[in-house]
Design an enzyme around this catalytic site. Structure first.
Site, PDB file in Angstrom:
ATOM      1  N   ASP A   1      19.154  12.524  13.429  1.00  0.00           N
ATOM      2  CA  ASP A   1      20.049  13.087  12.431  1.00  0.00           C
ATOM      3  C   ASP A   1      20.619  14.386  12.981  1.00  0.00           C
ATOM      4  O   ASP A   1      20.423  14.714  14.151  1.00  0.00           O
ATOM      5  CB  ASP A   1      19.322  13.289  11.103  1.00  0.00           C
ATOM      6  CG  ASP A   1      18.129  14.225  11.218  1.00  0.00           C
ATOM      7  OD1 ASP A   1      17.634  14.410  12.355  1.00  0.00           O
ATOM      8  OD2 ASP A   1      17.685  14.766  10.198  1.00  0.00           O
TER       9      ASP A   1
ATOM     10  N   ASP B   1      20.009  17.580  12.795  1.00  0.00           N
ATOM     11  CA  ASP B   1      19.171  18.612  13.410  1.00  0.00           C
ATOM     12  C   ASP B   1      18.034  18.020  14.229  1.00  0.00           C
ATOM     13  O   ASP B   1      17.187  18.752  14.741  1.00  0.00           O
ATOM     14  CB  ASP B   1      18.628  19.580  12.360  1.00  0.00           C
ATOM     15  CG  ASP B   1      17.619  18.942  11.414  1.00  0.00           C
ATOM     16  OD1 ASP B   1      17.631  17.701  11.274  1.00  0.00           O
ATOM     17  OD2 ASP B   1      16.824  19.683  10.804  1.00  0.00           O
TER      18      ASP B   1
ATOM     19  N   SER C   1      20.692  19.210   8.177  1.00  0.00           N
ATOM     20  CA  SER C   1      20.036  17.967   8.575  1.00  0.00           C
ATOM     21  C   SER C   1      21.001  16.787   8.565  1.00  0.00           C
ATOM     22  O   SER C   1      21.985  16.776   9.289  1.00  0.00           O
ATOM     23  CB  SER C   1      18.828  17.736   7.665  1.00  0.00           C
ATOM     24  OG  SER C   1      18.046  16.666   8.097  1.00  0.00           O
TER      25      SER C   1
ATOM     26  N   ASP D   1      15.318  16.317  13.622  1.00  0.00           N
ATOM     27  CA  ASP D   1      13.911  16.274  13.251  1.00  0.00           C
ATOM     28  C   ASP D   1      13.515  14.870  12.808  1.00  0.00           C
ATOM     29  O   ASP D   1      12.370  14.627  12.430  1.00  0.00           O
ATOM     30  CB  ASP D   1      13.561  17.312  12.186  1.00  0.00           C
ATOM     31  CG  ASP D   1      14.277  17.103  10.860  1.00  0.00           C
ATOM     32  OD1 ASP D   1      15.168  16.220  10.774  1.00  0.00           O
ATOM     33  OD2 ASP D   1      13.964  17.836   9.899  1.00  0.00           O
TER      34      ASP D   1
END
Length: 452
Positions: free
Chosen positions: A246, A248, A104, A250
């Protein structure tokens, strides 16, 4: 062994904490546990596996794929895609589980493993515990049941995942973005191709920064944890708004046309009003967390919208939404879940919906976000302390009680051990920024002395 799973999967320094052996073992254990739980229901299971562009994701992906295939699971390898894309594809393709390799917003040396159950939902805590226990049993010498011959899993590269996810985003967008100029900061991460493509197809004029991943630069000075470049770019290009993800993707944070940051609470407030207007805000309720700014709660109450608060972590927001049938929830950090269209926080979808609201209303993002007044909130991360003793330290309890007495009804204090990092988060909210800073600083000092 301490608990491997945190609030967002298993995470640690790649090839030190998170090794190929651990990734392989957890994947085999996950396959066995989900089979025992009846998830596979007697049929040959399929898994979707994706990753962000970290260099370590290459060998970890190989380990995960090997583990799953060795346990008799067919694997669809989708390559570099955002976490919400892997979750979506897990559901859309009827897969039995999904695996995302990403840490992340963490720096490049770290990586992580997130598992999704059928439908693209994160695993329940009980299943994570069972996976850990089975993995430990194997490490202690208990052998796996291993299929042979035609029983082993097959591995296929699923190249259609990118277009299928983009088509999904376009299908749920409430209106086009023609006439908007948007700056996108991709954090050199998993959405570096997806997000620019989605915004361009939606009709926006785009300027992109932080979209040249090389495996080593993810989150390095770009993305939702480093908003300065996006703020400068929005002003420089005269854009209507900026969107930051960010690693990833999400998460979604935003910047208004004046260069001011718009956080997850403000985004939730804007979307809550838009969804209520469209008749989509079920039970007239939005879900936040205990970290949500008090100004968000006050703003929603002023609009006649109820706010439900959960523990920190988008999984707990999602659990509340699913249990009670709510449609919208999220975190101040930018995890926003629109449950009718996603099973997890989706930064690209959130950014598209926010931009769509600007386009539909003709109002600036600054005007829309002005529905709430953010109370000063100071967050201090205290590293290198024993976070397990936050709730049991008498010295710390006394300090928190004194701080709460000082703040009275105009503020609040929250101490929380991080679920993904070795630190304690000290959050203080007050009507006055100087008071918030002073109280937070004193509490951080007590955390260091009491738990260090």
């Amino acid at each position: 062994m301490g608990r491997l799973f945190g609030t967002d999967g298993v995470r640690g320094e790649a090839n030190a904490d998170l090794t190929a052996e651990l990734a392989l073992g957890l994947s085999v254990a996950a396959a066995h546990v989900l089979a025992e739980a009846g998830t596979f229901a007697g049929h040959r299971p399929t898994a979707v596996v994706g990753r962000d562009p970290r260099a370590s994701g290459e060998f970890l992906e190989a380990a995960v794929v090997a583990g799953l295939a060795s346990a008799g699971v067919d694997v669809l390898r989708v390559g570099v895609l955002p976490t919400p894309a892997v979750a979506y594809l897990t559901g859309a393709l009827g897969a039995d589980l999904g695996v995302m390799l990403s840490a992340s917003h963490n720096a490049m040396p770290d990586n992580g493993i997130k598992f999704f159950a059928r439908g693209g939902h994160k695993l329940a805590d009980e299943l994570e515990v069972r996976i850990e226990n089975l993995y430990e049993q194997h490490r202690s010498g208990e052998a796996w049941d291993r299929p042979t011959g035609a029983g082993v899993g097959r591995v296929t590269d699923y190249d259609e995942g990118f277009d299928k996810y983009i088509a999904h985003l376009m299908g749920v967008l409430p209106n086009r973005l023609d006439g908007l100029k948007v700056v996108l900061d991709e954090a050199h991460g998993a959405a570096s191709r997806v997000s620019p493509e989605a915004f361009a197809r939606a009709g926006a004029e785009i300027v992109t920064i932080g979209a040249e991943p090389d495996g080593l630069n993810i989150n390095d000075g770009y993305g939702s944890t480093h908003m300065e470049r996006l703020q400068a770019a929005v002003v420089e290009h005269g854009a209507d708004l900026g969107v930051a993800h960010d690693g990833d993707a999400d998460r979604c944070l935003a910047v208004d046309g004046k260069g001011n940051e718009v956080d997850g609470d403000q985004i939730l407030a804007v979307l809550a009003l838009a969804m209520r207007e469209a008749g989509q805000l079920r039970k007239n309720t939005v879900v936040g967390t205990v970290m949500s700014n008090l100004g968000f709660k006050l703003a929603m109450e002023g609009e006649g919208i109820e706010v439900v608060q959960t523990g920190v972590g988008d999984r707990y927001v999602l659990e509340s939404m699913k249990e009670h049938g709510y449609a919208l929830g999220g975190e101040q950090s930018g995890h926003v879940i629109v449950l009718d269209h996603a099973t997890t926080g989706d930064g690209t979808l959130t950014g598209l919906m926010l931009a769509a609201r600007v386009a539909a209303t003709g109002r600036s993002l600054a005007d829309l976000a002005g529905v709430m007044n953010r109370l000063p909130q100071i967050l201090i991360n205290v590293p290198d302390v024993d976070k397990s003793r936050v709730a049991t330290s008498p010295e710390l309890s006394a300090a928190v009680a004194a701080a709460e007495s000082e703040l009275g009804s105009t503020g609040r204090v929250l101490l929380r051990p991080s679920g993904t990092e070795p630190l304690v988060r000290v959050m203080v909210e007050a009507a006055d920024i100087d008071q918030a800073k002073a109280v937070a600083g004193r509490l951080a000092d007590v955390v260091k002395s009491a738990l260090g």
